[in-house]
Design an enzyme around this catalytic site. Structure first.
Site, PDB file in Angstrom:
ATOM      1  N   ARG A 115       0.823  -1.233   0.000  1.00  0.00           N
ATOM      2  CA  ARG A 115       0.000   0.000   0.000  1.00  0.00           C
ATOM      3  C   ARG A 115       0.851   1.274   0.000  1.00  0.00           C
ATOM      4  O   ARG A 115       0.512   2.272   0.635  1.00  0.00           O
ATOM      5  CB  ARG A 115      -0.940   0.023   1.215  1.00  0.00           C
ATOM      6  CG  ARG A 115      -1.906  -1.124   1.290  1.00  0.00           C
ATOM      7  CD  ARG A 115      -2.876  -1.156   0.116  1.00  0.00           C
ATOM      8  NE  ARG A 115      -3.965  -2.078   0.373  1.00  0.00           N
ATOM      9  CZ  ARG A 115      -3.895  -3.387   0.115  1.00  0.00           C
ATOM     10  NH1 ARG A 115      -2.809  -3.916  -0.427  1.00  0.00           N
ATOM     11  NH2 ARG A 115      -4.925  -4.167   0.392  1.00  0.00           N
ATOM     12  N   CYS A 170     -10.474  -0.240   3.342  1.00  0.00           N
ATOM     13  CA  CYS A 170      -9.861  -0.388   4.661  1.00  0.00           C
ATOM     14  C   CYS A 170      -9.268   0.946   5.100  1.00  0.00           C
ATOM     15  O   CYS A 170      -8.583   1.622   4.326  1.00  0.00           O
ATOM     16  CB  CYS A 170      -8.780  -1.465   4.631  1.00  0.00           C
ATOM     17  SG  CYS A 170      -9.511  -3.113   4.623  1.00  0.00           S
ATOM     18  N   GLU A 204      -4.499   3.800   6.351  1.00  0.00           N
ATOM     19  CA  GLU A 204      -4.230   3.312   4.987  1.00  0.00           C
ATOM     20  C   GLU A 204      -4.819   4.297   4.004  1.00  0.00           C
ATOM     21  O   GLU A 204      -4.279   4.540   2.934  1.00  0.00           O
ATOM     22  CB  GLU A 204      -4.861   1.926   4.813  1.00  0.00           C
ATOM     23  CG  GLU A 204      -4.347   1.160   3.623  1.00  0.00           C
ATOM     24  CD  GLU A 204      -5.388   0.941   2.554  1.00  0.00           C
ATOM     25  OE1 GLU A 204      -5.464   1.791   1.639  1.00  0.00           O
ATOM     26  OE2 GLU A 204      -6.101  -0.064   2.610  1.00  0.00           O
TER      27      GLU A 204
HETATM   28  N1  EPU Z   1     -11.382 -10.238  10.792  1.00  0.00           N
HETATM   29  C1  EPU Z   1     -12.060 -10.227  11.990  1.00  0.00           C
HETATM   30  N2  EPU Z   1     -12.947  -9.217  12.228  1.00  0.00           N
HETATM   31  C2  EPU Z   1     -13.164  -8.220  11.341  1.00  0.00           C
HETATM   32  C3  EPU Z   1     -12.461  -8.212  10.110  1.00  0.00           C
HETATM   33  C4  EPU Z   1     -11.567  -9.249   9.866  1.00  0.00           C
HETATM   34  O1  EPU Z   1     -11.880 -11.112  12.822  1.00  0.00           O
HETATM   35  O2  EPU Z   1     -13.963  -7.334  11.624  1.00  0.00           O
HETATM   36  C5  EPU Z   1     -10.450 -11.342  10.513  1.00  0.00           C
HETATM   37  C6  EPU Z   1     -10.960 -12.199   9.356  1.00  0.00           C
HETATM   38  O3  EPU Z   1     -11.839 -13.196   9.819  1.00  0.00           O
HETATM   39  C7  EPU Z   1      -9.669 -12.767   8.801  1.00  0.00           C
HETATM   40  C8  EPU Z   1      -8.650 -11.659   9.060  1.00  0.00           C
HETATM   41  O4  EPU Z   1      -9.216 -10.831  10.077  1.00  0.00           O
HETATM   42  O5  EPU Z   1      -9.291 -13.902   9.507  1.00  0.00           O
HETATM   43  C9  EPU Z   1      -8.335 -10.850   7.809  1.00  0.00           C
HETATM   44  O6  EPU Z   1      -9.528 -10.259   7.314  1.00  0.00           O
HETATM   45  P1  EPU Z   1      -9.826 -10.067   5.748  1.00  0.00           P
HETATM   46  O7  EPU Z   1      -9.675 -11.375   5.040  1.00  0.00           O
HETATM   47  O8  EPU Z   1     -11.098  -9.334   5.604  1.00  0.00           O
HETATM   48  O9  EPU Z   1      -8.640  -9.198   5.220  1.00  0.00           O
HETATM   49  P2  EPU Z   1      -8.012  -7.860   5.781  1.00  0.00           P
HETATM   50  O10 EPU Z   1      -6.608  -8.145   6.185  1.00  0.00           O
HETATM   51  O11 EPU Z   1      -8.897  -7.200   6.785  1.00  0.00           O
HETATM   52  C10 EPU Z   1      -7.008  -7.108   3.518  1.00  0.00           C
HETATM   53  C11 EPU Z   1      -6.901  -5.814   2.816  1.00  0.00           C
HETATM   54  C12 EPU Z   1      -8.162  -5.540   2.008  1.00  0.00           C
HETATM   55  C13 EPU Z   1      -8.407  -6.670   1.049  1.00  0.00           C
HETATM   56  C14 EPU Z   1      -8.516  -7.969   1.848  1.00  0.00           C
HETATM   57  C15 EPU Z   1      -8.653  -9.193   0.967  1.00  0.00           C
HETATM   58  C16 EPU Z   1      -5.563  -4.219   4.091  1.00  0.00           C
HETATM   59  C17 EPU Z   1      -5.589  -3.107   5.087  1.00  0.00           C
HETATM   60  N3  EPU Z   1      -6.743  -4.757   3.793  1.00  0.00           N
HETATM   61  O12 EPU Z   1      -8.047  -6.966   4.480  1.00  0.00           O
HETATM   62  O13 EPU Z   1      -7.932  -4.365   1.273  1.00  0.00           O
HETATM   63  O14 EPU Z   1      -9.603  -6.461   0.328  1.00  0.00           O
HETATM   64  O15 EPU Z   1      -7.306  -8.154   2.610  1.00  0.00           O
HETATM   65  O16 EPU Z   1      -7.430  -9.497   0.411  1.00  0.00           O
HETATM   66  O17 EPU Z   1      -4.501  -4.569   3.594  1.00  0.00           O
HETATM   67  C18 EPU Z   1      -8.134  -1.986   1.245  1.00  0.00           C
HETATM   68  O18 EPU Z   1      -6.914  -1.937   1.062  1.00  0.00           O
HETATM   69  O19 EPU Z   1      -8.827  -0.944   1.290  1.00  0.00           O
HETATM   70  C19 EPU Z   1      -8.768  -3.272   1.442  1.00  0.00           C
HETATM   71  C20 EPU Z   1     -10.053  -3.390   1.739  1.00  0.00           C
END
Ligand code: EPU
Length: 301
Positions: A170, A219, A289
């Site tokens: 990012r 995010c 972010e």
């Molecule tokens: N989780 C929770 N509670 C929540 C949200 C997430 O427990 O409220 C847990 C999920 O169950 C999972 C882990 O946290 O085990 C990761 O969650 P998720 O798969 O939704 O991915 P993320 O790390 O929150 C990242 C990117 C997203 C991208 C997704 C899918 C960042 C900051 N975020 O989210 O990107 O869509 O992976 O690859 O890097 C963005 O950059 O704006 C964005 C949305």
């Protein structure tokens, strides 16, 4: 700030007093006093050169999908309106920074070119995706980036092959006054049915974990190394926390949503509360972010 702006700037297509609520997906922010919308690379270059010469601080706006604007902004804002046709050469595809990011991903799928499926749900412009090295599902733009074009902070046009360190999680070298103009992707020959299946799988995943129906900016915080910001916020009990019409999404902790009438100040307050609580509960300082544009008195601490 010097008004009116010098002639070379005023010669570029521009609009006055455009509300940021219409320029960003989150739908908050005050007024963009000066929005410059060049339709050619030469005009974009003239913009950067004029600002550099006059020492004018300015900013670049893409699709507004990763941006929280707090208050009015008096300085010039650049939003490219470059032609959007795609040029294909074998497995390479060239697009301008003004092209829609999701539309580009969809076009690669239609052409049977594999590698950009991860981006099928990432909104914004191609320029914004370059600036942020947008990514999802373990893939990011730099993985498929063959070459990129940009203007330096002095307005010099550069086209180059990405080198290690220029695009990270990012983050890219295109911050700090540089302007992304376009890119050439290098993709792989793919089976259209498999590409469609992957796009559908990602769409399903996003649909179950992200608040897609509400105004949001994706995010809000970066994932700290080895951790998930969404999970940290969730575990701190912050889902559903609300300041006015701004809310921590009950679906995904790292999304803040606008229920309709939220203000920039409410988002600033909500972000500050989330950060403070996560610091208190987990001892982790979350780094935004989203890009935050603020008048000096509204900077979030
Ligand atoms: N989780 C929770 N509670 C929540 C949200 C997430 O427990 O409220 C847990 C999920 O169950 C999972 C882990 O946290 O085990 C990761 O969650 P998720 O798969 O939704 O991915 P993320 O790390 O929150 C990242 C990117 C997203 C991208 C997704 C899918 C960042 C900051 N975020 O989210 O990107 O869509 O992976 O690859 O890097 C963005 O950059 O704006 C964005 C949305």
């Amino acid at each position: 700030m010097a008004f009116p702006f010098p002639d070379p700037l005023m010669a570029i297509p521009h609009r006055r007093d455009v509300p940021f609520s219409r320029l960003t997906t989150l739908g908050v922010g005050g007024c963009c006093r000066w929005l410059f919308e060049p339709v050619t690379e030469a005009q974009a270059q003239a913009f950067v050169r004029a600002c550099a010469r006059e020492g004018l601080p300015w900013r670049t706006l893409g699709g507004g999908s990763n941006l929280v604007v707090l208050g009015d902004l008096e300085g010039p804002v650049l939003r490219l309106r470059l032609p959007q046709e795609l040029k294909r050469d074998g497995l390479e595809l060239q697009a301008s920074a003004s092209h829609g990011h999701i539309r580009l991903s969809a076009a690669t799928a239609e052409l049977g070119l594999a590698g950009m499926e991860y981006a099928s749900g990432i909104p914004g412009s191609v320029g914004g995706a370059m600036h942020m090295n947008a990514g999802a599902y373990g893939r990011e733009l730099v993985d498929i980036l063959a070459r990129y074009r940009f203007l330096t902070e002095d307005g010099e046009l550069v086209e180059k092959v990405p080198e290690p360190g220029e695009f990270r999680y990012r983050w890219s070298v295109l911050g700090g006054g540089r302007v992304a103009l376009g890119l050439t992707l290098r993709l792989a020959a793919g089976d259209p049915a498999r590409i469609r299946a992957l796009v559908e799988e990602y769409r399903r995943k996003r649909g179950t974990s992200q608040p897609l129906g509400k105004r949001n900016a994706g995010c809000i915080f970066k994932n700290p190394p080895g951790l998930s910001a969404g999970r940290l916020i969730d575990q701190a009990g912050l889902k559903g926390l609300r300041v006015g019409d701004a809310e921590v999404s009950p679906e995904h902790g790292n999304f803040l949503v606008n229920h309709g009438q939220a203000t920039a100040a409410q988002f600033a307050e909500l972000m500050a509360r989330v950060r403070a609580k996560v610091r208190e509960v987990h001892g982790v300082d979350l780094e935004p972010e989203v890009e935050i544009w603020a008048a000096p008195e509204q900077i979030i601490r």
